[in-house]
Every structure is written in structure tokens, then in C-alpha cells.
Design a protein around this motif. Sequence first.
Motif, PDB file in Angstrom:
ATOM      1  N   GLU A 108       0.799  -1.223   0.000  1.00 37.07           N
ATOM      2  CA  GLU A 108       0.000   0.000   0.000  1.00 37.07           C
ATOM      3  C   GLU A 108       0.837   1.281   0.000  1.00 37.07           C
ATOM      4  O   GLU A 108       0.303   2.362  -0.229  1.00 37.07           O
ATOM      5  CB  GLU A 108      -0.941   0.014   1.194  1.00 37.07           C
ATOM      6  CG  GLU A 108      -0.237   0.162   2.541  1.00 37.07           C
ATOM      7  CD  GLU A 108      -1.199   0.170   3.723  1.00 37.07           C
ATOM      8  OE1 GLU A 108      -2.417  -0.035   3.513  1.00 37.07           O
ATOM      9  OE2 GLU A 108      -0.722   0.379   4.849  1.00 37.07           O
ATOM     10  N   ALA A 109       2.141   1.171   0.249  1.00 37.86           N
ATOM     11  CA  ALA A 109       2.987   2.363   0.385  1.00 37.86           C
ATOM     12  C   ALA A 109       2.919   3.312  -0.816  1.00 37.86           C
ATOM     13  O   ALA A 109       2.771   4.529  -0.635  1.00 37.86           O
ATOM     14  CB  ALA A 109       4.429   1.952   0.667  1.00 37.86           C
ATOM     15  N   PRO A 110       3.024   2.823  -2.054  1.00 39.68           N
ATOM     16  CA  PRO A 110       2.953   3.758  -3.192  1.00 39.68           C
ATOM     17  C   PRO A 110       1.622   4.514  -3.260  1.00 39.68           C
ATOM     18  O   PRO A 110       1.596   5.704  -3.609  1.00 39.68           O
ATOM     19  CB  PRO A 110       3.148   2.851  -4.413  1.00 39.68           C
ATOM     20  CG  PRO A 110       3.892   1.662  -3.888  1.00 39.68           C
ATOM     21  CD  PRO A 110       3.343   1.452  -2.506  1.00 39.68           C
ATOM     22  N   ASP A 111       0.536   3.842  -2.946  1.00 39.54           N
ATOM     23  CA  ASP A 111      -0.770   4.502  -2.988  1.00 39.54           C
ATOM     24  C   ASP A 111      -0.899   5.546  -1.884  1.00 39.54           C
ATOM     25  O   ASP A 111      -1.486   6.619  -2.096  1.00 39.54           O
ATOM     26  CB  ASP A 111      -1.890   3.472  -2.848  1.00 39.54           C
ATOM     27  CG  ASP A 111      -2.075   2.636  -4.105  1.00 39.54           C
ATOM     28  OD1 ASP A 111      -1.654   3.098  -5.184  1.00 39.54           O
ATOM     29  OD2 ASP A 111      -2.634   1.532  -3.998  1.00 39.54           O
ATOM     30  N   LEU A 112      -0.358   5.255  -0.709  1.00 40.68           N
ATOM     31  CA  LEU A 112      -0.403   6.234   0.378  1.00 40.68           C
ATOM     32  C   LEU A 112       0.375   7.487  -0.003  1.00 40.68           C
ATOM     33  O   LEU A 112      -0.084   8.607   0.222  1.00 40.68           O
ATOM     34  CB  LEU A 112       0.162   5.625   1.664  1.00 40.68           C
ATOM     35  CG  LEU A 112      -0.722   4.568   2.330  1.00 40.68           C
ATOM     36  CD1 LEU A 112       0.060   3.840   3.412  1.00 40.68           C
ATOM     37  CD2 LEU A 112      -1.974   5.198   2.923  1.00 40.68           C
ATOM     38  N   LEU A 115      -1.616   9.457  -2.611  1.00 42.78           N
ATOM     39  CA  LEU A 115      -2.738  10.190  -2.019  1.00 42.78           C
ATOM     40  C   LEU A 115      -2.242  11.364  -1.177  1.00 42.78           C
ATOM     41  O   LEU A 115      -2.884  12.420  -1.141  1.00 42.78           O
ATOM     42  CB  LEU A 115      -3.588   9.243  -1.178  1.00 42.78           C
ATOM     43  CG  LEU A 115      -4.406   8.228  -1.977  1.00 42.78           C
ATOM     44  CD1 LEU A 115      -5.019   7.188  -1.052  1.00 42.78           C
ATOM     45  CD2 LEU A 115      -5.494   8.930  -2.779  1.00 42.78           C
ATOM     46  N   HIS A 116      -1.119  11.179  -0.517  1.00 44.61           N
ATOM     47  CA  HIS A 116      -0.517  12.298   0.225  1.00 44.61           C
ATOM     48  C   HIS A 116      -0.247  13.462  -0.719  1.00 44.61           C
ATOM     49  O   HIS A 116      -0.579  14.621  -0.409  1.00 44.61           O
ATOM     50  CB  HIS A 116       0.770  11.830   0.885  1.00 44.61           C
ATOM     51  CG  HIS A 116       1.683  12.944   1.302  1.00 44.61           C
ATOM     52  ND1 HIS A 116       1.315  13.910   2.221  1.00 44.61           N
ATOM     53  CD2 HIS A 116       2.948  13.259   0.907  1.00 44.61           C
ATOM     54  CE1 HIS A 116       2.315  14.757   2.388  1.00 44.61           C
ATOM     55  NE2 HIS A 116       3.303  14.389   1.598  1.00 44.61           N
ATOM     56  N   GLU A 117       0.332  13.194  -1.861  1.00 46.40           N
ATOM     57  CA  GLU A 117       0.645  14.251  -2.823  1.00 46.40           C
ATOM     58  C   GLU A 117      -0.639  14.874  -3.371  1.00 46.40           C
ATOM     59  O   GLU A 117      -0.703  16.098  -3.588  1.00 46.40           O
ATOM     60  CB  GLU A 117       1.489  13.675  -3.960  1.00 46.40           C
ATOM     61  CG  GLU A 117       2.871  13.199  -3.516  1.00 46.40           C
ATOM     62  CD  GLU A 117       3.613  12.460  -4.611  1.00 46.40           C
ATOM     63  OE1 GLU A 117       3.065  12.343  -5.738  1.00 46.40           O
ATOM     64  OE2 GLU A 117       4.734  11.982  -4.345  1.00 46.40           O
ATOM     65  N   GLU A 118      -1.648  14.052  -3.585  1.00 47.27           N
ATOM     66  CA  GLU A 118      -2.902  14.552  -4.150  1.00 47.27           C
ATOM     67  C   GLU A 118      -3.649  15.458  -3.183  1.00 47.27           C
ATOM     68  O   GLU A 118      -4.219  16.478  -3.577  1.00 47.27           O
ATOM     69  CB  GLU A 118      -3.792  13.376  -4.557  1.00 47.27           C
ATOM     70  CG  GLU A 118      -5.114  13.791  -5.160  1.00 47.27           C
ATOM     71  CD  GLU A 118      -5.918  12.603  -5.682  1.00 47.27           C
ATOM     72  OE1 GLU A 118      -7.118  12.785  -5.982  1.00 47.27           O
ATOM     73  OE2 GLU A 118      -5.344  11.492  -5.805  1.00 47.27           O
ATOM     74  N   PHE A 119      -3.644  15.093  -1.894  1.00 52.64           N
ATOM     75  CA  PHE A 119      -4.443  15.828  -0.916  1.00 52.64           C
ATOM     76  C   PHE A 119      -3.652  16.860  -0.112  1.00 52.64           C
ATOM     77  O   PHE A 119      -4.257  17.627   0.639  1.00 52.64           O
ATOM     78  CB  PHE A 119      -5.121  14.849   0.047  1.00 52.64           C
ATOM     79  CG  PHE A 119      -6.317  14.158  -0.532  1.00 52.64           C
ATOM     80  CD1 PHE A 119      -7.544  14.800  -0.587  1.00 52.64           C
ATOM     81  CD2 PHE A 119      -6.215  12.876  -1.043  1.00 52.64           C
ATOM     82  CE1 PHE A 119      -8.666  14.177  -1.120  1.00 52.64           C
ATOM     83  CE2 PHE A 119      -7.324  12.231  -1.582  1.00 52.64           C
ATOM     84  CZ  PHE A 119      -8.555  12.880  -1.626  1.00 52.64           C
ATOM     85  N   GLU A 142      11.311   4.281   3.650  1.00 48.52           N
ATOM     86  CA  GLU A 142      10.774   5.524   3.087  1.00 48.52           C
ATOM     87  C   GLU A 142      11.524   5.936   1.828  1.00 48.52           C
ATOM     88  O   GLU A 142      10.909   6.397   0.852  1.00 48.52           O
ATOM     89  CB  GLU A 142      10.820   6.616   4.151  1.00 48.52           C
ATOM     90  CG  GLU A 142       9.838   6.368   5.288  1.00 48.52           C
ATOM     91  CD  GLU A 142      10.061   7.273   6.486  1.00 48.52           C
ATOM     92  OE1 GLU A 142       9.157   7.353   7.340  1.00 48.52           O
ATOM     93  OE2 GLU A 142      11.140   7.908   6.573  1.00 48.52           O
ATOM     94  N   ARG A 143      12.834   5.754   1.831  1.00 47.83           N
ATOM     95  CA  ARG A 143      13.607   6.070   0.615  1.00 47.83           C
ATOM     96  C   ARG A 143      13.217   5.136  -0.522  1.00 47.83           C
ATOM     97  O   ARG A 143      13.052   5.560  -1.670  1.00 47.83           O
ATOM     98  CB  ARG A 143      15.106   5.953   0.895  1.00 47.83           C
ATOM     99  CG  ARG A 143      15.683   7.077   1.732  1.00 47.83           C
ATOM    100  CD  ARG A 143      17.199   7.073   1.654  1.00 47.83           C
ATOM    101  NE  ARG A 143      17.772   5.796   2.116  1.00 47.83           N
ATOM    102  CZ  ARG A 143      18.082   5.540   3.385  1.00 47.83           C
ATOM    103  NH1 ARG A 143      17.887   6.461   4.321  1.00 47.83           N
ATOM    104  NH2 ARG A 143      18.615   4.375   3.724  1.00 47.83           N
ATOM    105  N   ASN A 144      13.064   3.865  -0.212  1.00 48.86           N
ATOM    106  CA  ASN A 144      12.761   2.862  -1.231  1.00 48.86           C
ATOM    107  C   ASN A 144      11.425   3.132  -1.908  1.00 48.86           C
ATOM    108  O   ASN A 144      11.281   2.939  -3.118  1.00 48.86           O
ATOM    109  CB  ASN A 144      12.762   1.474  -0.595  1.00 48.86           C
ATOM    110  CG  ASN A 144      12.623   0.359  -1.624  1.00 48.86           C
ATOM    111  OD1 ASN A 144      13.236   0.390  -2.681  1.00 48.86           O
ATOM    112  ND2 ASN A 144      11.814  -0.634  -1.307  1.00 48.86           N
ATOM    113  N   ILE A 147       8.524   7.745   0.197  1.00 50.88           N
ATOM    114  CA  ILE A 147       7.595   8.309   1.178  1.00 50.88           C
ATOM    115  C   ILE A 147       8.143   9.631   1.705  1.00 50.88           C
ATOM    116  O   ILE A 147       9.259   9.697   2.216  1.00 50.88           O
ATOM    117  CB  ILE A 147       7.363   7.341   2.364  1.00 50.88           C
ATOM    118  CG1 ILE A 147       6.858   5.985   1.857  1.00 50.88           C
ATOM    119  CG2 ILE A 147       6.411   7.946   3.376  1.00 50.88           C
ATOM    120  CD1 ILE A 147       5.538   6.038   1.153  1.00 50.88           C
ATOM    121  N   THR A 148       7.351  10.684   1.586  1.00 49.18           N
ATOM    122  CA  THR A 148       7.820  12.009   2.004  1.00 49.18           C
ATOM    123  C   THR A 148       7.104  12.537   3.245  1.00 49.18           C
ATOM    124  O   THR A 148       7.525  13.552   3.807  1.00 49.18           O
ATOM    125  CB  THR A 148       7.650  13.030   0.865  1.00 49.18           C
ATOM    126  OG1 THR A 148       6.268  13.105   0.486  1.00 49.18           O
ATOM    127  CG2 THR A 148       8.478  12.636  -0.344  1.00 49.18           C
TER     128      THR A 148
END
Length: 209
Positions: A108-112, A115-119, A142-144, A147-148
Motif C-alpha cells: 500500500e505504500a505507493p498509494d499512500l 494520495l498524500h501528494e494529491e491531498f 521511506e527512501r525505497n 515516502i515524504t
Amino acid sequence: MTAPLSSRSDHGLHRRRVLAGLAGIAALPLLAACSGDDPLAAQAGNADGKNYIAGDGSVLEVAESERGEPVQFTSTLFSGQELEAADLAGAPAVLNFWYAACAPCRIEAPDLQSLHEEFEPEGVRFVGVNVRDTAGTAEAFERNFGITYPSLEDRGGQVLLAMTDYVPPQAVPTTIVLDRRGRVSARVLGVAERSTLKSLITTVVDEQA
């Protein structure tokens, strides 16, 4: 609603069960969702007396009029900055409970992040709650996955314990959506499917401040 999320008479037993669950976290190669009473489902009027909790993407959404009190916790980000639940109030927020070796968390990490970037322009805050890893392991994850957004270090289980009315002690990943007042609006047990989580976030974004 007239019934609280947990009664005073059950509090001691409930707390001992939670602590027992937390004690077993580090020994588990992969945390699976547990079965047990679900106070959030009861609050939302969806309890049927069954031990239905499953880490299979089950979604529970709570109507605005039926949400409980704002969540409360205090913890520290891997950056060293202290964060309180009250710091998230005023805008919707998403809490994701995770750890690096958790296979569903990796799914789920890429989708999270997406969505973080979108919202983010809407003011929505994303915060991870890492229940197992050292800073180095968490940062490598997070680097892999690019995740920001930040994560809280919760190996001691303080946030998990504070959120036990909403997050079963062994249900990782779990994703919680908070409204602008810091109240639980929705919960996903297991992998948060992107379109579903987007819809849950949109609900609280569209609510009046």
C-alpha cells in the motif's frame, strides 16, 4: 450515541489485553489482524456481537453525527520532533500504522504516497505510525518507496495503546482517517485500496470546517 467506546468496568481488562498484544509485536514476523470486540463498530452501530475484525481491507466509516471524541496521543517523529494529536486538528488527517517488513505495508505504500501528494494542497496531513523499526530501517523503507510524509516512532506502543479503541493491537497495517476535529471518521483494516481510501478522505475534506 449514548454508549461510550469502552466502559469503565471493562477498562482494566481491556488495558491488560492491549499490553499483552503489544508485548508480542516485536516477536511476530508479520502482524495479522486479531479478533476481538470492536468498540468503533459498536459506536457506529455496526456491532453484531461477532469477532469480525480481519486485516482484509475491511472498511468502517462513521457518520459525522456519530463520531466520538477527538483522539489523543503524544509521540515523537523519527526526526525528533514531538507531535500531539491536537497538532493535527483543524484539517483532515490520515494515520497509517506500519513497519518495514510488513508485506501488506509495502503493497500500500505507493498509494499512500500518491494520495498524500494529491491531498496535500487540501491541507490533509499524512502521518505514519511505525510500530517496530529503528530509525535506520524506517528511513530505508521511506527512501525505497519515496515516502515524504513523516512517521512516529512507536516501538514502545504509546500511540497504539492510546488508539486501541480504533486499532486492534495486532492489526498492521491499519489506516485511520480523522476529520477536522481530530475524530475518527473511517478505518481500514489491512491494505488500504487506493480508490476506497481516496473516497474516505474526500468525505472529510468536503465536510464544513
